[in-house]
Design a protein around this motif. Structure first.
Motif, PDB file in Angstrom:
ATOM      1  N   SER A  27       0.828  -1.203   0.000  1.00 56.70           N
ATOM      2  CA  SER A  27       0.000   0.000   0.000  1.00 56.70           C
ATOM      3  C   SER A  27       0.865   1.256   0.000  1.00 56.70           C
ATOM      4  N   ILE A  28       1.928   1.278   0.788  1.00 61.43           N
ATOM      5  CA  ILE A  28       2.832   2.424   0.844  1.00 61.43           C
ATOM      6  C   ILE A  28       3.531   2.609  -0.494  1.00 61.43           C
ATOM      7  N   MET A  29       4.014   1.521  -1.097  1.00 60.71           N
ATOM      8  CA  MET A  29       4.695   1.629  -2.388  1.00 60.71           C
ATOM      9  C   MET A  29       3.748   2.116  -3.465  1.00 60.71           C
ATOM     10  N   ALA A  30       2.507   1.674  -3.446  1.00 63.19           N
ATOM     11  CA  ALA A  30       1.527   2.127  -4.436  1.00 63.19           C
ATOM     12  C   ALA A  30       1.235   3.602  -4.256  1.00 63.19           C
ATOM     13  N   THR A  31       1.148   4.061  -3.011  1.00 65.01           N
ATOM     14  CA  THR A  31       0.901   5.474  -2.745  1.00 65.01           C
ATOM     15  C   THR A  31       2.084   6.313  -3.220  1.00 65.01           C
ATOM     16  N   GLU A  32       3.297   5.875  -2.938  1.00 67.49           N
ATOM     17  CA  GLU A  32       4.478   6.622  -3.346  1.00 67.49           C
ATOM     18  C   GLU A  32       4.592   6.695  -4.864  1.00 67.49           C
ATOM     19  N   SER A  33       4.260   5.623  -5.572  1.00 73.14           N
ATOM     20  CA  SER A  33       4.388   5.635  -7.021  1.00 73.14           C
ATOM     21  C   SER A  33       3.331   6.511  -7.666  1.00 73.14           C
ATOM     22  N   SER A  34       2.226   6.799  -6.975  1.00 73.72           N
ATOM     23  CA  SER A  34       1.196   7.649  -7.545  1.00 73.72           C
ATOM     24  C   SER A  34       1.453   9.125  -7.259  1.00 73.72           C
ATOM     25  N   LEU A  35       2.399   9.431  -6.373  1.00 71.77           N
ATOM     26  CA  LEU A  35       2.737  10.819  -6.091  1.00 71.77           C
ATOM     27  C   LEU A  35       3.542  11.395  -7.244  1.00 71.77           C
ATOM     28  N   PRO A  36       3.410  12.710  -7.498  1.00 65.39           N
ATOM     29  CA  PRO A  36       4.200  13.301  -8.565  1.00 65.39           C
ATOM     30  C   PRO A  36       5.690  13.184  -8.248  1.00 65.39           C
ATOM     31  N   SER A  37       6.485  12.967  -9.281  1.00 66.34           N
ATOM     32  CA  SER A  37       7.922  12.822  -9.082  1.00 66.34           C
ATOM     33  C   SER A  37       8.519  14.146  -8.626  1.00 66.34           C
ATOM     34  N   GLU A  38       9.531  14.027  -7.830  1.00 65.46           N
ATOM     35  CA  GLU A  38      10.168  15.207  -7.291  1.00 65.46           C
ATOM     36  C   GLU A  38      11.031  15.890  -8.342  1.00 65.46           C
ATOM     37  N   ALA A  39      11.059  17.202  -8.269  1.00 69.39           N
ATOM     38  CA  ALA A  39      11.873  17.984  -9.198  1.00 69.39           C
ATOM     39  C   ALA A  39      13.343  17.869  -8.830  1.00 69.39           C
ATOM     40  N   ALA A  40      14.195  17.902  -9.839  1.00 69.30           N
ATOM     41  CA  ALA A  40      15.640  17.858  -9.643  1.00 69.30           C
ATOM     42  C   ALA A  40      16.279  18.863 -10.598  1.00 69.30           C
ATOM     43  N   VAL A  41      17.480  19.271 -10.283  1.00 72.94           N
ATOM     44  CA  VAL A  41      18.174  20.255 -11.118  1.00 72.94           C
ATOM     45  C   VAL A  41      18.694  19.586 -12.386  1.00 72.94           C
ATOM     46  N   HIS A  42      18.415  20.218 -13.519  1.00 71.08           N
ATOM     47  CA  HIS A  42      18.877  19.758 -14.827  1.00 71.08           C
ATOM     48  C   HIS A  42      19.561  20.910 -15.548  1.00 71.08           C
ATOM     49  N   ILE A  43      20.476  20.569 -16.432  1.00 74.62           N
ATOM     50  CA  ILE A  43      21.099  21.560 -17.303  1.00 74.62           C
ATOM     51  C   ILE A  43      20.511  21.370 -18.683  1.00 74.62           C
ATOM     52  N   ILE A  44      19.983  22.458 -19.228  1.00 71.42           N
ATOM     53  CA  ILE A  44      19.331  22.426 -20.530  1.00 71.42           C
ATOM     54  C   ILE A  44      20.220  23.182 -21.504  1.00 71.42           C
ATOM     55  N   TYR A  45      20.798  22.470 -22.470  1.00 71.49           N
ATOM     56  CA  TYR A  45      21.639  23.089 -23.495  1.00 71.49           C
ATOM     57  C   TYR A  45      20.753  23.512 -24.653  1.00 71.49           C
ATOM     58  N   THR A  46      20.932  24.765 -25.117  1.00 68.50           N
ATOM     59  CA  THR A  46      20.089  25.294 -26.181  1.00 68.50           C
ATOM     60  C   THR A  46      20.937  25.870 -27.307  1.00 68.50           C
ATOM     61  N   ASP A  47      20.269  26.102 -28.454  1.00 73.65           N
ATOM     62  CA  ASP A  47      20.906  26.877 -29.513  1.00 73.65           C
ATOM     63  C   ASP A  47      21.230  28.256 -28.951  1.00 73.65           C
ATOM     64  N   LYS A  48      22.272  28.878 -29.488  1.00 71.78           N
ATOM     65  CA  LYS A  48      22.606  30.228 -29.057  1.00 71.78           C
ATOM     66  C   LYS A  48      21.617  31.188 -29.721  1.00 71.78           C
ATOM     67  N   PRO A  49      20.897  31.978 -28.925  1.00 69.42           N
ATOM     68  CA  PRO A  49      19.916  32.882 -29.528  1.00 69.42           C
ATOM     69  C   PRO A  49      20.613  34.011 -30.294  1.00 69.42           C
ATOM     70  N   THR A  50      20.049  34.379 -31.433  1.00 74.06           N
ATOM     71  CA  THR A  50      20.642  35.454 -32.246  1.00 74.06           C
ATOM     72  C   THR A  50      19.827  36.738 -32.176  1.00 74.06           C
ATOM     73  N   ASP A  51      18.534  36.628 -31.846  1.00 71.20           N
ATOM     74  CA  ASP A  51      17.669  37.799 -31.897  1.00 71.20           C
ATOM     75  C   ASP A  51      17.242  38.337 -30.528  1.00 71.20           C
ATOM     76  N   GLN A  52      17.726  37.733 -29.446  1.00 72.62           N
ATOM     77  CA  GLN A  52      17.384  38.222 -28.107  1.00 72.62           C
ATOM     78  C   GLN A  52      18.465  37.837 -27.111  1.00 72.62           C
ATOM     79  N   GLU A  53      18.401  38.452 -25.946  1.00 78.44           N
ATOM     80  CA  GLU A  53      19.366  38.154 -24.894  1.00 78.44           C
ATOM     81  C   GLU A  53      19.203  36.697 -24.449  1.00 78.44           C
TER      82      GLU A  53
END
Length: 126
Positions: A27-53
């Motif tokens: 029951s505890i495992m089922a409850t935990e799996s239905s909870l939203p996943s916790e946020a974690a820090v990620h690095i998002i690599y993007t194209d270098k913008p040319t038209d804005q900061e």
């Protein structure tokens, strides 16, 4: 009390207790799996913008997933502008999937902290 009766009662008690504990764990495992996943820090690599900061571009990209510029400002931890183009933000697994599909996003990786070792322990030769 007879040893056989004691053993029988102990066995019944053990089986009932074991069954209750197992049910609680499932029951505890089922409850935990239905909870939203916790946020974690990620690095998002993007194209270098040319038209804005870069930071404005990063906020716009993040807001497209989080729903508002205010939410993006709250989640944005750092904008990378020089050696690489991208940003770090605290995201849930679902948000990682969504932002990975955004135009201009090249790669999303979990942020990790590493400890450097010199190979000589704490002794440094000068």
């Amino acid at each position: 009390m007879n040893k056989q009766i004691f053993f029988l009662l102990f066995t019944i008690f053990f089986l009932i207790t074991n069954n209750i504990i197992s049910s609680c764990c499932v029951s505890i495992m089922a409850t935990e799996s239905s909870l939203p996943s916790e946020a974690a820090v990620h690095i998002i690599y993007t194209d270098k913008p040319t038209d804005q900061e870069p930071e404005a571009y990063h906020l716009k990209t993040l807001a497209s997933v989080l729903g508002s510029e205010d939410a993006a400002k709250e989640a944005l931890l750092y904008s990378y502008k020089n050696a690489a183009s991208g940003f770090s933000a605290k995201l849930t697994p679902e948000q990682v999937s969504q932002i990975s599909a955004q135009p201009g996003v090249l790669q999303v990786v979990p942020s990790r902290t590493v400890q450097l070792h010199s190979g000589h322990g704490n002794k440094h030769h000068i």
